[in-house]
Design a protein around this motif. Structure first.
Motif, PDB file in Angstrom:
ATOM      1  N   LYS A   4      43.845  30.983  47.554  1.00 43.20           N
ATOM      2  CA  LYS A   4      45.225  31.221  47.618  1.00 43.20           C
ATOM      3  C   LYS A   4      45.295  32.674  48.372  1.00 43.20           C
ATOM      4  CE  LYS A   4      47.542  33.701  45.091  1.00 43.20           C
ATOM      5  NZ  LYS A   4      48.297  34.122  43.504  1.00 43.20           N
ATOM      6  N   GLY A   5      46.175  32.716  49.434  1.00 42.40           N
ATOM      7  CA  GLY A   5      46.159  34.041  49.972  1.00 42.40           C
ATOM      8  C   GLY A   5      47.658  34.342  50.261  1.00 42.40           C
ATOM      9  N   MET A   6      47.909  35.674  49.927  1.00 44.93           N
ATOM     10  CA  MET A   6      49.237  36.106  49.869  1.00 44.93           C
ATOM     11  C   MET A   6      49.589  36.797  51.083  1.00 44.93           C
ATOM     12  SD  MET A   6      50.258  34.631  47.253  1.00 44.93           S
ATOM     13  CE  MET A   6      51.957  35.639  46.717  1.00 44.93           C
ATOM     14  N   SER A   7      50.851  36.832  51.454  1.00 44.08           N
ATOM     15  CA  SER A   7      51.329  37.442  52.756  1.00 44.08           C
ATOM     16  C   SER A   7      51.700  38.916  52.347  1.00 44.08           C
ATOM     17  CB  SER A   7      52.448  36.778  53.390  1.00 44.08           C
ATOM     18  OG  SER A   7      53.455  36.986  52.713  1.00 44.08           O
ATOM     19  N   SER A  16      38.892  37.612  52.415  1.00 42.87           N
ATOM     20  CA  SER A  16      39.006  36.861  51.223  1.00 42.87           C
ATOM     21  C   SER A  16      38.383  35.545  51.064  1.00 42.87           C
ATOM     22  CB  SER A  16      40.603  37.159  50.871  1.00 42.87           C
ATOM     23  OG  SER A  16      40.825  38.414  50.479  1.00 42.87           O
ATOM     24  N   PHE A  17      39.001  34.695  52.144  1.00 45.99           N
ATOM     25  CA  PHE A  17      38.462  33.248  52.411  1.00 45.99           C
ATOM     26  C   PHE A  17      37.136  33.336  52.547  1.00 45.99           C
ATOM     27  CE2 PHE A  17      37.631  29.431  54.273  1.00 45.99           C
ATOM     28  CZ  PHE A  17      38.366  28.475  53.380  1.00 45.99           C
ATOM     29  N   VAL A  18      36.493  33.755  53.557  1.00 45.41           N
ATOM     30  CA  VAL A  18      35.033  33.637  53.763  1.00 45.41           C
ATOM     31  C   VAL A  18      33.970  34.332  52.878  1.00 45.41           C
ATOM     32  CG1 VAL A  18      33.179  34.014  55.783  1.00 45.41           C
ATOM     33  CG2 VAL A  18      35.712  33.397  56.675  1.00 45.41           C
ATOM     34  N   PHE A  19      34.403  35.584  52.733  1.00 45.70           N
ATOM     35  CA  PHE A  19      33.504  36.529  51.837  1.00 45.70           C
ATOM     36  C   PHE A  19      33.987  36.618  50.313  1.00 45.70           C
ATOM     37  CE2 PHE A  19      32.971  37.963  56.290  1.00 45.70           C
ATOM     38  CZ  PHE A  19      31.926  37.406  56.485  1.00 45.70           C
ATOM     39  N   THR A  21      36.284  38.786  49.392  1.00 44.99           N
ATOM     40  CA  THR A  21      36.708  40.109  49.378  1.00 44.99           C
ATOM     41  C   THR A  21      37.864  40.285  48.709  1.00 44.99           C
ATOM     42  OG1 THR A  21      35.261  40.508  51.264  1.00 44.99           O
ATOM     43  CG2 THR A  21      37.016  42.273  50.463  1.00 44.99           C
ATOM     44  N   GLN A  22      37.865  40.907  47.740  1.00 44.02           N
ATOM     45  CA  GLN A  22      39.357  41.339  47.121  1.00 44.02           C
ATOM     46  C   GLN A  22      40.011  39.975  46.618  1.00 44.02           C
ATOM     47  OE1 GLN A  22      40.878  44.229  50.226  1.00 44.02           O
ATOM     48  NE2 GLN A  22      41.211  45.608  48.263  1.00 44.02           N
ATOM     49  N   THR A  23      39.419  39.262  45.839  1.00 44.72           N
ATOM     50  CA  THR A  23      39.636  38.216  45.303  1.00 44.72           C
ATOM     51  C   THR A  23      39.374  38.011  43.823  1.00 44.72           C
ATOM     52  OG1 THR A  23      37.851  36.724  45.546  1.00 44.72           O
ATOM     53  CG2 THR A  23      39.725  36.862  47.414  1.00 44.72           C
ATOM     54  N   SER A  24      40.314  37.262  43.189  1.00 45.19           N
ATOM     55  CA  SER A  24      39.734  36.797  41.874  1.00 45.19           C
ATOM     56  C   SER A  24      39.688  35.428  41.360  1.00 45.19           C
ATOM     57  CB  SER A  24      40.925  37.433  40.773  1.00 45.19           C
ATOM     58  OG  SER A  24      40.595  37.064  39.686  1.00 45.19           O
ATOM     59  N   GLU A  25      38.980  35.014  40.658  1.00 42.24           N
ATOM     60  CA  GLU A  25      38.883  33.641  40.049  1.00 42.24           C
ATOM     61  C   GLU A  25      39.862  33.443  38.717  1.00 42.24           C
ATOM     62  OE1 GLU A  25      34.991  31.201  40.733  1.00 42.24           O
ATOM     63  OE2 GLU A  25      34.389  33.134  39.822  1.00 42.24           O
ATOM     64  N   ASP A  33      52.888  33.426  41.102  1.00 38.19           N
ATOM     65  CA  ASP A  33      53.649  34.824  41.056  1.00 38.19           C
ATOM     66  C   ASP A  33      52.895  35.914  40.969  1.00 38.19           C
ATOM     67  OD1 ASP A  33      56.196  33.555  40.426  1.00 38.19           O
ATOM     68  OD2 ASP A  33      55.393  33.159  38.360  1.00 38.19           O
ATOM     69  N   SER A  34      51.330  35.982  41.340  1.00 34.65           N
ATOM     70  CA  SER A  34      50.562  36.908  41.466  1.00 34.65           C
ATOM     71  C   SER A  34      50.278  37.338  42.958  1.00 34.65           C
ATOM     72  CB  SER A  34      49.039  36.634  40.890  1.00 34.65           C
ATOM     73  OG  SER A  34      48.316  37.646  40.920  1.00 34.65           O
ATOM     74  N   PRO A  35      50.465  38.571  43.376  1.00 37.61           N
ATOM     75  CA  PRO A  35      50.159  39.084  44.501  1.00 37.61           C
ATOM     76  C   PRO A  35      48.597  39.030  45.003  1.00 37.61           C
ATOM     77  CG  PRO A  35      50.669  40.760  43.148  1.00 37.61           C
ATOM     78  CD  PRO A  35      50.876  39.574  42.231  1.00 37.61           C
ATOM     79  N   GLU A  36      47.629  38.837  43.819  1.00 35.34           N
ATOM     80  CA  GLU A  36      46.242  38.833  44.238  1.00 35.34           C
ATOM     81  C   GLU A  36      45.655  37.580  44.789  1.00 35.34           C
ATOM     82  OE1 GLU A  36      42.641  40.443  41.612  1.00 35.34           O
ATOM     83  OE2 GLU A  36      44.261  39.418  40.381  1.00 35.34           O
ATOM     84  N   ASN A  37      44.807  37.545  45.873  1.00 37.16           N
ATOM     85  CA  ASN A  37      44.179  36.604  46.348  1.00 37.16           C
ATOM     86  C   ASN A  37      43.276  35.753  45.281  1.00 37.16           C
ATOM     87  OD1 ASN A  37      45.556  36.943  48.824  1.00 37.16           O
ATOM     88  ND2 ASN A  37      43.770  37.713  49.807  1.00 37.16           N
ATOM     89  N   PHE A  38      43.229  34.592  45.531  1.00 34.52           N
ATOM     90  CA  PHE A  38      42.652  33.752  44.438  1.00 34.52           C
ATOM     91  C   PHE A  38      41.497  33.066  45.385  1.00 34.52           C
ATOM     92  CE2 PHE A  38      41.634  29.399  42.877  1.00 34.52           C
ATOM     93  CZ  PHE A  38      41.175  29.910  41.680  1.00 34.52           C
ATOM     94  N   ARG A  39      40.166  32.901  44.623  1.00 34.09           N
ATOM     95  CA  ARG A  39      39.001  32.164  45.437  1.00 34.09           C
ATOM     96  C   ARG A  39      38.331  31.689  44.152  1.00 34.09           C
ATOM     97  NH1 ARG A  39      33.837  33.321  47.844  1.00 34.09           N
ATOM     98  NH2 ARG A  39      33.672  32.453  49.814  1.00 34.09           N
ATOM     99  N   LEU A  40      38.150  30.287  44.310  1.00 29.25           N
ATOM    100  CA  LEU A  40      37.217  29.705  43.484  1.00 29.25           C
ATOM    101  C   LEU A  40      35.993  29.698  44.177  1.00 29.25           C
ATOM    102  CD1 LEU A  40      37.241  28.292  40.497  1.00 29.25           C
ATOM    103  CD2 LEU A  40      37.597  26.241  41.694  1.00 29.25           C
TER     104      LEU A  40
END
Length: 182
Positions: A4-7, A16-19, A21-25, A33-40
């Motif tokens: 999930k990426g946020m604008s 964030s998608f590839v590496f 970077t600055q994401t959370s699981e 509702d979260s402004p944070e990028n999500f990456r599983l």
């Protein structure tokens, strides 16, 4: 959902998608509702051995309404190669199909400033034309690209490619990527 990426956050969607970077699981980051990028991370680390058969990229409004989606064949792909005209199964645009004239269809896009970039042609800032564009960093050179906080998710809301300056002003708030396993 694996991503999930946020604008408008100033955080690179590409990085964030590839590496990761600055994401959370975390479940909190997964929430719209979260402004944070999500990456599983597990699907990204094991992409080649995960039997992914389909990948879906979706853009949502501020109110979480689905605006558009693209579906790709995920078989025999990598975490970045699935996003291509060769793997495209479904899109909202009638004029986007294999064999159509285009100069970009990739996650890395142009100089990693225009990412998740599906572009028909360049001809100068006033006539650049395409279907989908994420302006990831403020490095872009066209004046109209500086009208938005980055990253910004822009797409053609008609059934065909549009000139970015004129028609490609439909803005999404959230981008997600889902995978389907075989």
């Amino acid at each position: 959902m694996i991503f999930k990426g946020m604008s408008g956050t100033g955080v690179s969607v590409y990085e964030s998608f590839v590496f990761g970077t600055q994401t959370s699981e975390s479940d909190a980051a997964k929430s719209f509702d979260s402004p944070e990028n999500f990456r599983l991370n597990t699907p990204f680390e094991n992409w080649n051995s995960s039997n992914i058969i389909e990948v879906k990229l979706t853009l949502y409004s501020k109110f979480y309404d689905e605006l558009i989606h693209l579906i790709f064949n995920g078989s025999t792909t990598t975490k970045t190669s699935w996003f291509s005209i060769e793997h495209l199964l479904d899109s909202p645009w009638d004029d986007l199909m294999p064999g159509v004239e285009m100069n970009y269809f990739s996650i890395a896009g142009h100089s990693k400033a225009r990412v998740f970039f599906v572009n028909k042609h360049y001809g100068g800032c006033e006539v650049d034309k395409g279907w989908l564009l994420i302006i990831d960093t403020p490095l872009s050179t066209c004046e109209w690209e500086h009208e938005f906080p980055t990253p910004v998710f822009l797409f053609s809301s008609s059934n065909e490619a549009e000139i970015f300056r004129n028609g490609l002003k439909e803005e999404a708030y959230i981008m997600t990527v889902h995978v389907k396993y075989g």
